[in-house]
Design an enzyme around this catalytic site. Structure first.
Site, mmCIF file in Angstrom:
data_model
loop_
_atom_site.group_PDB
_atom_site.id
_atom_site.type_symbol
_atom_site.label_atom_id
_atom_site.label_comp_id
_atom_site.label_asym_id
_atom_site.label_seq_id
_atom_site.Cartn_x
_atom_site.Cartn_y
_atom_site.Cartn_z
ATOM 1 N N TYR A 163 70.320 -39.184 53.471
ATOM 2 C CA TYR A 163 71.021 -38.731 54.687
ATOM 3 C C TYR A 163 72.326 -38.250 54.579
ATOM 4 O O TYR A 163 72.976 -37.235 54.646
ATOM 5 C CB TYR A 163 71.002 -40.230 55.386
ATOM 6 C CG TYR A 163 72.166 -40.221 56.476
ATOM 7 C CD1 TYR A 163 71.373 -40.114 57.410
ATOM 8 C CD2 TYR A 163 73.195 -40.050 56.873
ATOM 9 C CE1 TYR A 163 71.037 -39.527 59.078
ATOM 10 C CE2 TYR A 163 73.844 -39.817 57.645
ATOM 11 C CZ TYR A 163 73.018 -39.158 59.146
ATOM 12 O OH TYR A 163 73.368 -39.368 60.045
ATOM 13 N N PHE A 202 77.300 -12.892 74.292
ATOM 14 C CA PHE A 202 76.137 -12.760 73.849
ATOM 15 C C PHE A 202 75.882 -14.224 74.715
ATOM 16 O O PHE A 202 76.956 -14.893 75.373
ATOM 17 C CB PHE A 202 75.690 -13.081 72.240
ATOM 18 C CG PHE A 202 75.019 -13.412 72.106
ATOM 19 C CD1 PHE A 202 73.277 -12.438 72.748
ATOM 20 C CD2 PHE A 202 74.137 -14.819 72.456
ATOM 21 C CE1 PHE A 202 72.406 -12.821 72.535
ATOM 22 C CE2 PHE A 202 72.995 -15.085 71.962
ATOM 23 C CZ PHE A 202 72.000 -14.002 72.271
ATOM 24 N N THR A 203 74.592 -14.131 75.413
ATOM 25 C CA THR A 203 74.430 -15.033 76.330
ATOM 26 C C THR A 203 75.406 -16.475 75.575
ATOM 27 O O THR A 203 76.346 -17.363 76.685
ATOM 28 C CB THR A 203 73.190 -15.644 76.633
ATOM 29 O OG1 THR A 203 72.364 -15.578 75.416
ATOM 30 C CG2 THR A 203 72.728 -13.941 77.323
ATOM 31 N N ASP A 259 80.568 -13.636 64.970
ATOM 32 C CA ASP A 259 78.833 -14.349 64.979
ATOM 33 C C ASP A 259 78.452 -13.207 63.526
ATOM 34 O O ASP A 259 78.358 -11.654 64.312
ATOM 35 C CB ASP A 259 78.476 -13.788 66.117
ATOM 36 C CG ASP A 259 77.246 -14.525 66.659
ATOM 37 O OD1 ASP A 259 76.939 -14.304 65.322
ATOM 38 O OD2 ASP A 259 77.065 -14.576 67.776
ATOM 39 N N LYS A 265 67.761 -15.493 62.008
ATOM 40 C CA LYS A 265 67.899 -14.150 62.230
ATOM 41 C C LYS A 265 68.771 -13.178 60.588
ATOM 42 O O LYS A 265 67.204 -13.586 59.853
ATOM 43 C CB LYS A 265 68.912 -13.414 62.659
ATOM 44 C CG LYS A 265 68.869 -13.244 64.666
ATOM 45 C CD LYS A 265 69.071 -14.352 65.322
ATOM 46 C CE LYS A 265 69.332 -14.212 66.384
ATOM 47 N NZ LYS A 265 69.481 -16.111 66.829
ATOM 48 N N ARG A 267 67.190 -7.602 78.955
ATOM 49 C CA ARG A 267 68.680 -7.536 78.568
ATOM 50 C C ARG A 267 69.241 -6.639 79.371
ATOM 51 O O ARG A 267 69.032 -5.834 79.202
ATOM 52 C CB ARG A 267 68.962 -7.194 77.412
ATOM 53 C CG ARG A 267 67.943 -8.565 76.154
ATOM 54 C CD ARG A 267 68.767 -9.785 75.754
ATOM 55 N NE ARG A 267 68.629 -10.651 76.703
ATOM 56 C CZ ARG A 267 68.715 -11.858 75.929
ATOM 57 N NH1 ARG A 267 69.325 -12.341 74.047
ATOM 58 N NH2 ARG A 267 68.721 -12.831 76.648
ATOM 59 N N PHE A 321 68.146 -16.818 82.763
ATOM 60 C CA PHE A 321 66.968 -15.328 82.191
ATOM 61 C C PHE A 321 65.618 -16.510 81.351
ATOM 62 O O PHE A 321 64.091 -15.793 81.133
ATOM 63 C CB PHE A 321 67.536 -14.964 80.837
ATOM 64 C CG PHE A 321 67.546 -15.184 79.860
ATOM 65 C CD1 PHE A 321 69.268 -15.212 80.298
ATOM 66 C CD2 PHE A 321 66.979 -15.235 78.459
ATOM 67 C CE1 PHE A 321 69.913 -16.328 78.691
ATOM 68 C CE2 PHE A 321 68.121 -15.479 77.292
ATOM 69 C CZ PHE A 321 69.297 -16.340 77.423
HETATM 70 N N1 F0G Z 1 74.761 -15.268 68.196
HETATM 71 C C1 F0G Z 1 74.231 -13.673 68.431
HETATM 72 C C2 F0G Z 1 74.649 -12.517 68.670
HETATM 73 C C3 F0G Z 1 72.557 -14.088 68.847
HETATM 74 O O1 F0G Z 1 71.903 -12.937 68.687
HETATM 75 C C4 F0G Z 1 71.855 -15.214 69.437
HETATM 76 C C5 F0G Z 1 71.074 -15.079 69.520
HETATM 77 C C6 F0G Z 1 73.044 -16.858 69.090
HETATM 78 C C7 F0G Z 1 74.343 -16.487 68.889
HETATM 79 C C8 F0G Z 1 72.508 -18.455 69.350
HETATM 80 O O2 F0G Z 1 71.837 -18.671 68.157
HETATM 81 O O3 F0G Z 1 69.857 -18.287 68.961
HETATM 82 O O4 F0G Z 1 70.357 -19.588 66.671
HETATM 83 O O5 F0G Z 1 71.332 -20.583 68.762
HETATM 84 N N2 F0G Z 1 70.065 -15.021 70.093
HETATM 85 C C9 F0G Z 1 68.410 -15.104 70.070
HETATM 86 C C10 F0G Z 1 67.666 -13.876 70.273
HETATM 87 C C11 F0G Z 1 67.750 -16.300 70.057
HETATM 88 O O6 F0G Z 1 66.616 -13.895 70.803
HETATM 89 O O7 F0G Z 1 68.373 -13.038 70.260
HETATM 90 P P1 F0G Z 1 70.497 -19.460 68.210
#
Ligand code: F0G
Length: 464
Positions: free
Chosen positions: A78, A130-131, A221, A264, A388, A455
């Protein structure tokens, strides 16, 4: 057809395949039913019904034999797992940050960072939204302000560093709201929503100088920062003789900390982290992670996940890996460019982005051209891609109206080390078939809209 004599020598991936995963082709009639059942949203398809899955490069990489071996070395204590220390060492070695807090994925890190640094009424400038990142900034009471260069919003611009911050835009914001209302500058390399476009080292250096003058933090990021380092090596004067690993370290050194989706660049199926140099910020993050993710030495991950991540980081910064990774994206893009299909130029790191606004030029943005194009591509060949554009952009917080982004794109995202050149040929030919039939394409109507990150789960019907 005879094959033309080569005019160049080819490269190939620096690995061979040890294990395979069967995939299944469906019929066109089946796919028409599946996409209708999924509300014309590729996120709602079952992966069993997908032939080539280019939805995302997130968590979809193939791990190496060494990463799988690492999975067997999980220390599932843990507290104080040995794998945590391996991970922290790999991050410090390759990204340079002193302190590390693991999280289950990128948005876990974004949540913690936003809660610590952002106060209601603050402004958070960034090189395009970013979303998930923007949503966490907004949920913490902040307002995101786009300060990316104008070229980033133009799919046809050939600017080599469309991820650059427009320093004049940032200065205007500082003047308007005052540095104390800006908790940090949010910088991504590469910029996902702009088409996987890189930021130059020169721009990062200049940004650092500007932020130092105003006492502002820079939070990176780092999700695709290794790919960003590759583009600096390829495109920026003075970096040809440096390794990707060296460039990455220099790039991160200009920032105060980072959030990371390790799903990624780091070649794992799950995982993320928050890293920083400031001890006070680390104290707070280490405390808050316990509330949302787990103890500060596992952050919602199993020990084995952290081991795979540590190994993945080391593999991700190898130049030959990056050459093959981006080379495959360029291979797909080159076909589409040769055939006259409009895509975002220059080609980015993780995906080829189709310019749906240009391809379905007869559809207004309200009819969701990119969403429709992604659905049509799936019906043609079972290739899954992602919208997108206007759906991803969501609604304006204040007015409740759609945000109308300049970029209305379909993303063909390439998982790392998963598909072959033959798969890319199939994808390119399918895109061409849909492009050739573009005049018959119909738009969509949104019939269900979730409140957050619409989305992912929105549903649509075909317009008559
Ligand atoms: N920042 C970037 C630039 C991203 O592309 C993503 C995720 C995140 C943050 C969030 O990270 O998914 O690990 O919580 N991008 C994915 C995509 C979902 O399909 O582009 P996460």
């Amino acid at each position: 057809m005879p094959y033309a004599r080569p005019t160049r020598r080819s490269w190939a991936e620096p690995w061979k395949v040890k294990m395979v995963e069967p995939i299944r082709m469906t019929t066109r009639a089946e796919r028409e039913r599946f996409i209708a059942e999924a509300g014309h949203n590729t996120f709602l398809l079952r992966s069993d019904d997908v032939y080539i899955d280019l939805l995302t490069d997130s968590g979809t990489s193939a791990m190496s034999d060494r990463q799988w071996a690492g999975m067997m070395l999980g220390d599932e204590a843990y507290a104080g797992s040995r794998n945590f220390y391996h991970l922290a060492d790999a991050i410090t070695e390759h990204y340079g940050y002193r302190y590390v807090v693991p999280t289950h994925q990128g948005r876990g890190a974004e949540n913690i960072l936003s809660r610590i640094l952002i106060k209601p009424g603050d402004h958070v400038p960034g090189n395009m939204y970013f979303t998930t990142t923007r949503l966490h900034q907004e949920l913490a009471g902040g307002t995101f302000v786009d300060v990316i260069v104008d070229e980033a919003h133009d799919p046809a611009s050939e600017h080599p560093f469309k991820g650059d911050v427009d320093l004049a835009k940032l200065e205007r914001l500082i003047e308007a709201v005052g540095a104390p209302r800006i908790p940090y500058v949010s910088v991504a390399g590469t910029v996902n929503m702009a088409g996987g476009q890189p930021q130059s080292m020169a721009n990062m250096r200049a940004l650092r100088a500007l932020c130092d003058r105003h006492g502002l933090r820079i939070i990176l990021d780092a999700t695709r920062a290794v790919e960003n380092a590759w583009f600096i090596q390829q495109r920026e004067a003075g970096y040809r003789d440096q390794t990707v690993a060296q460039i990455l370290l220099e790039y991160c050194r200009h920032t105060d900390g980072c959030t990371m989706s390790a799903k990624k660049d780091s070649l794992v199926n799950i995982g993320g982290w928050l890293a920083m140099n400031d001890e006070g910020l680390f104290e707070e993050a280490r405390n808050l992670v316990v509330v949302y993710e787990g103890l500060h030495t596992y952050g919602g991950l199993a020990g084995r996940d952290m081991e795979a991540m540590a190994q993945g980081i080391r593999e991700s910064v190898q130049d030959d890996h990056m050459r093959a990774r981006v080379g495959q994206v360029e291979y797909l893009a080159a076909h589409l460019v040769d055939w006259g299909v409009p895509i975002v130029r220059p080609v980015g790191g993780h995906a080829v982005f189709l310019d749906a606004r240009a391809i379905y030029a007869h559809l207004p943005q309200d009819a969701f051209p990119a969403q429709a194009l992604a659905a049509d591509l799936y019906v043609d060949s079972g290739v899954r891609s992602m919208e997108r554009g206007i759906v991803s952009a969501g609604r304006d917080e204040a007015t409740g109206r759609h945000r109308y982004p300049n970029l209305e794109l379909v993303r063909l995202t390439i998982p790392r080390r998963v598909y072959t050149q033959a798969h890319m040929d199939v994808v390119a030919e399918s895109v061409l078939a849909v492009f050739d039939a573009r005049e018959r394409a119909r738009g969509l109507r949104m019939v269900y809209e979730p409140r957050y990150l619409r989305f992912f789960q929105a549903r649509f019907e075909r317009e008559a």
